[in-house]
Write a protein that holds these residues in place. Structure first.
Motif, PDB file in Angstrom:
ATOM      1  N   GLY A 150       0.803  -1.366   0.004  1.00 45.32           N
ATOM      2  CA  GLY A 150       0.059  -0.200   0.068  1.00 45.32           C
ATOM      3  C   GLY A 150       1.007   1.242  -0.008  1.00 45.32           C
ATOM      4  N   THR A 151       1.368   1.520   1.091  1.00 51.25           N
ATOM      5  CA  THR A 151       2.445   2.722   1.431  1.00 51.25           C
ATOM      6  C   THR A 151       3.279   2.769   0.300  1.00 51.25           C
ATOM      7  N   ALA A 152       3.859   1.842  -0.372  1.00 51.51           N
ATOM      8  CA  ALA A 152       4.868   1.894  -1.560  1.00 51.51           C
ATOM      9  C   ALA A 152       4.439   2.548  -2.616  1.00 51.51           C
ATOM     10  N   LEU A 153       2.846   2.672  -2.844  1.00 55.43           N
ATOM     11  CA  LEU A 153       2.298   3.045  -3.991  1.00 55.43           C
ATOM     12  C   LEU A 153       1.625   4.424  -3.666  1.00 55.43           C
ATOM     13  N   LEU A 154       1.698   4.859  -2.289  1.00 54.67           N
ATOM     14  CA  LEU A 154       0.914   6.129  -2.279  1.00 54.67           C
ATOM     15  C   LEU A 154       1.363   7.589  -2.909  1.00 54.67           C
ATOM     16  N   LEU A 155       2.635   7.305  -3.242  1.00 48.75           N
ATOM     17  CA  LEU A 155       3.335   8.408  -4.010  1.00 48.75           C
ATOM     18  C   LEU A 155       3.191   8.143  -5.579  1.00 48.75           C
ATOM     19  N   ALA A 156       3.123   7.132  -6.034  1.00 50.84           N
ATOM     20  CA  ALA A 156       2.716   6.570  -7.439  1.00 50.84           C
ATOM     21  C   ALA A 156       2.135   7.711  -8.006  1.00 50.84           C
ATOM     22  N   ASP A 157       2.620   7.966  -9.584  1.00 53.64           N
ATOM     23  CA  ASP A 157       1.794   8.984 -10.236  1.00 53.64           C
ATOM     24  C   ASP A 157       0.433   8.784 -10.329  1.00 53.64           C
ATOM     25  N   GLU A 158       0.023   7.597 -10.386  1.00 51.41           N
ATOM     26  CA  GLU A 158      -1.304   7.173 -10.716  1.00 51.41           C
ATOM     27  C   GLU A 158      -2.340   7.379  -9.642  1.00 51.41           C
ATOM     28  N   GLY A 175       2.529   3.272   6.493  1.00 48.97           N
ATOM     29  CA  GLY A 175       3.066   2.058   7.397  1.00 48.97           C
ATOM     30  C   GLY A 175       4.417   2.542   7.842  1.00 48.97           C
ATOM     31  N   THR A 176       5.047   1.507   8.235  1.00 48.91           N
ATOM     32  CA  THR A 176       6.326   1.842   9.207  1.00 48.91           C
ATOM     33  C   THR A 176       7.216   2.222   8.231  1.00 48.91           C
ATOM     34  N   GLY A 177       7.179   1.758   7.150  1.00 48.74           N
ATOM     35  CA  GLY A 177       8.254   1.899   6.065  1.00 48.74           C
ATOM     36  C   GLY A 177       7.914   3.304   5.093  1.00 48.74           C
ATOM     37  N   TRP A 178       7.254   4.109   5.705  1.00 44.66           N
ATOM     38  CA  TRP A 178       6.891   5.252   4.586  1.00 44.66           C
ATOM     39  C   TRP A 178       7.913   5.997   4.205  1.00 44.66           C
ATOM     40  N   HIS A 179       8.896   6.106   4.945  1.00 39.94           N
ATOM     41  CA  HIS A 179       9.871   7.125   4.622  1.00 39.94           C
ATOM     42  C   HIS A 179      10.685   6.305   3.442  1.00 39.94           C
ATOM     43  N   HIS A 180      10.592   5.301   2.951  1.00 40.01           N
ATOM     44  CA  HIS A 180      10.907   4.734   1.621  1.00 40.01           C
ATOM     45  C   HIS A 180      10.152   4.920   0.447  1.00 40.01           C
ATOM     46  N   ALA A 181       8.798   5.483   0.509  1.00 39.84           N
ATOM     47  CA  ALA A 181       7.958   5.707  -0.403  1.00 39.84           C
ATOM     48  C   ALA A 181       8.719   7.048  -1.379  1.00 39.84           C
ATOM     49  N   ARG A 182       8.469   6.680  -2.728  1.00 36.64           N
ATOM     50  CA  ARG A 182       9.209   7.615  -3.654  1.00 36.64           C
ATOM     51  C   ARG A 182       7.998   7.780  -4.947  1.00 36.64           C
ATOM     52  N   PRO A 183       8.027   9.155  -5.139  1.00 37.93           N
ATOM     53  CA  PRO A 183       7.280   9.384  -6.422  1.00 37.93           C
ATOM     54  C   PRO A 183       7.688   8.840  -7.582  1.00 37.93           C
ATOM     55  N   ALA A 184       6.892   7.909  -8.419  1.00 36.53           N
ATOM     56  CA  ALA A 184       7.279   7.339  -9.569  1.00 36.53           C
ATOM     57  C   ALA A 184       6.360   6.797 -10.317  1.00 36.53           C
ATOM     58  N   PRO A 185       6.234   6.344 -11.625  1.00 39.70           N
ATOM     59  CA  PRO A 185       5.050   5.558 -12.163  1.00 39.70           C
ATOM     60  C   PRO A 185       4.912   4.381 -11.435  1.00 39.70           C
ATOM     61  N   ALA A 186       3.572   3.968 -11.258  1.00 38.39           N
ATOM     62  CA  ALA A 186       3.458   2.645 -10.572  1.00 38.39           C
ATOM     63  C   ALA A 186       4.234   1.603 -11.131  1.00 38.39           C
ATOM     64  N   ALA A 187       4.568   1.433 -12.554  1.00 39.84           N
ATOM     65  CA  ALA A 187       5.270   0.285 -13.180  1.00 39.84           C
ATOM     66  C   ALA A 187       6.456   0.317 -12.643  1.00 39.84           C
ATOM     67  N   ASP A 188       7.119   1.613 -12.237  1.00 38.39           N
ATOM     68  CA  ASP A 188       8.679   1.324 -11.741  1.00 38.39           C
ATOM     69  C   ASP A 188       8.627   0.778 -10.200  1.00 38.39           C
ATOM     70  N   ILE A 189       7.715   1.339  -9.494  1.00 36.91           N
ATOM     71  CA  ILE A 189       7.453   0.841  -8.093  1.00 36.91           C
ATOM     72  C   ILE A 189       7.277  -0.572  -8.115  1.00 36.91           C
ATOM     73  N   ILE A 190       6.540  -1.234  -9.003  1.00 37.74           N
ATOM     74  CA  ILE A 190       6.202  -2.413  -9.008  1.00 37.74           C
ATOM     75  C   ILE A 190       7.577  -3.544  -9.412  1.00 37.74           C
ATOM     76  N   THR A 191       8.074  -2.937 -10.516  1.00 32.63           N
ATOM     77  CA  THR A 191       9.292  -3.654 -11.049  1.00 32.63           C
ATOM     78  C   THR A 191      10.231  -3.586  -9.859  1.00 32.63           C
ATOM     79  N   ARG A 192      10.552  -2.207  -9.411  1.00 29.16           N
ATOM     80  CA  ARG A 192      11.593  -2.307  -8.014  1.00 29.16           C
ATOM     81  C   ARG A 192      11.472  -3.304  -7.096  1.00 29.16           C
ATOM     82  N   LEU A 193       9.970  -3.532  -6.752  1.00 32.18           N
ATOM     83  CA  LEU A 193       9.828  -4.402  -5.564  1.00 32.18           C
ATOM     84  C   LEU A 193      10.005  -5.886  -5.996  1.00 32.18           C
ATOM     85  N   THR A 194       9.827  -6.132  -7.270  1.00 32.67           N
ATOM     86  CA  THR A 194       9.959  -7.426  -7.913  1.00 32.67           C
ATOM     87  C   THR A 194      11.326  -8.121  -7.356  1.00 32.67           C
ATOM     88  N   PRO A 195      11.576  -9.343  -6.785  1.00 37.09           N
ATOM     89  CA  PRO A 195      12.783 -10.049  -6.669  1.00 37.09           C
ATOM     90  C   PRO A 195      13.232 -10.589  -8.101  1.00 37.09           C
TER      91      PRO A 195
END
Ligand SMILES: Cc1cc2nc3c(=O)[nH]c(=O)nc-3n(C[C@H](O)[C@H](O)[C@H](O)COP(=O)(O)O)c2cc1C
Length: 338
Positions: A232-240, A317-337
């Motif tokens: 959730g939190t990782a996507l809060l700053l997503a462009d979309e 969430g507790t990790g909020w300070h790691h959230a970054r503005p970016a297109p959602a696709a970049d966030i999803i890609t960055r999270l994927t092992p």
């Protein structure tokens, strides 16, 4: 129907009610190889129908289950009185307790009917569990059913209902804790331990949620046996994302240094940035949902209009300070092992 094992990337975009989960975000998460969830919470059935019609590709819909208890009017009244000074500061009227505490099941029956008419690939539930008839009706329409749980006891109850998977929410999670009953105090068993305990108790696949902000965290929950990570939190700053300007600004504002779980905004425990409202009202907030949500609403709306983050719920969430503005696709890609 969604088979989580066949989703290209094991990342689910969390349903985030109150604005963040737009059709564009849900679609972008899906297009990036993950799976997006629309949040039905707080929407009218017509608005939910519009959001579903506007979302292309397979997606899920999240429902708030109806409240299990009626609020205690005396404690709601006392809380209303404690808010009076702040209401005056913003020159807003708070609803009378009788109005704020009126029965409100978030249009449960109409939303279930809508999902039966136009079944999405998946339906998830939070704030409790659906009744057996709803499970049967949605299964008959081929929806994959996901129960959100935050304890082993609730996971067992969800498994007994015949849901297809559990979304296991750890204490690190932003937004409302997925406690089953309004009065339940959330447990604080860390996510990795909770996944292990739930997996030992039930045999359905487990999705992990709470504080997952980077590849290593996603890798860790997959290693612990989860089939996917819900973020959730990782996507809060997503462009979309439809996150409000005030919420977006607060997430990168150094004045906020921690999150807290509080009933102060809605009457249910939820994790957000610790601001002046939390400081002032956490202690006196009753377990009265959605009465407290209705009581605080005019103040939150006025504060948001004034772009003042001090008196707005800033879910994170507790990790909020790691959230970054970016297109959602970049966030999803960055999270994927890899
Ligand atoms: C702004 C916000 C709104 C949320 N709204 C919902 C919701 O409507 N339904 C739900 O099941 N969970 C909701 N959640 C909780 C998420 O499903 C998920 O458990 C949480 O975001 C995971 O933790 P993280 O935020 O650290 O990634 C929300 C979370 C946030 C941050």
């Amino acid at each position: 129907m969604i088979d989580l094992a066949t989703v290209a990337r094991p990342i689910i975009g969390a349903p985030m009610a109150g604005g963040p989960s737009t059709p564009t975000l849900v679609e972008a998460v899906g297009a990036a190889g993950g799976f997006g969830m629309l949040a039905a919470g707080y929407l009218t059935p017509a608005a939910l129908a519009d959001a579903m019609a506007a979302t292309r590709g397979p997606f899920g819909v999240n429902l708030f289950c109806p409240p299990d208890t009626e609020p205690d009017l005396a404690s709601a009244q006392a809380y209303r009185e404690s808010l009076a000074q702040l209401a005056q500061q913003y020159a807003v009227e708070l609803p009378p307790v009788a109005v704020a505490a009126a029965a409100d099941d978030d249009h449960w029956a109409e939303k279930v009917d809508l999902l039966c008419e136009r079944p999405p690939a998946a339906v998830s539930f939070t704030f409790g569990l659906p009744d057996a008839e709803t499970v049967e009706r949605l299964h008959a329409r081929d929806c994959t059913l996901l129960a959100t749980v935050a304890s082993v006891a609730d996971a067992r109850a969800a498994a007994a209902l015949g849901v297809d998977a559990m979304c296991v929410q750890g204490p690190e999670a932003g937004g409302h804790r997925a406690t089953r009953r309004i009065a339940d105090e959330p447990e604080d068993v860390p996510l990795l331990e909770l996944i292990a305990a739930v997996r030992a108790a039930v045999s359905v696949p487990v999705i992990a949620a709470g504080g997952l902000m980077d590849t290593a965290a996603v890798e860790a929950v997959l290693k612990a046996g989860a089939v996917a990570a819900q973020v959730g939190t990782a996507l809060l700053l997503a462009d979309e994302a439809g996150t409000s300007a005030t919420h977006r600004a607060a997430l990168t504002d150094p004045q906020f240094t921690e999150t807290a779980v509080t009933r102060a905004f809605t009457g249910r425990p939820a994790r957000g940035l610790r601001n002046d409202f939390v400081e002032r009202y956490d202690t006196g907030a009753p377990a009265a949902y959605p009465a407290v949500h209705q009581l605080t609403r005019p103040i939150r709306a006025a504060a948001a209009a004034a772009r003042n983050p001090a008196h707005v719920h800033l879910w994170a969430g507790t990790g909020w300070h790691h959230a970054r503005p970016a297109p959602a696709a970049d966030i999803i890609t960055r999270l994927t092992p890899a």
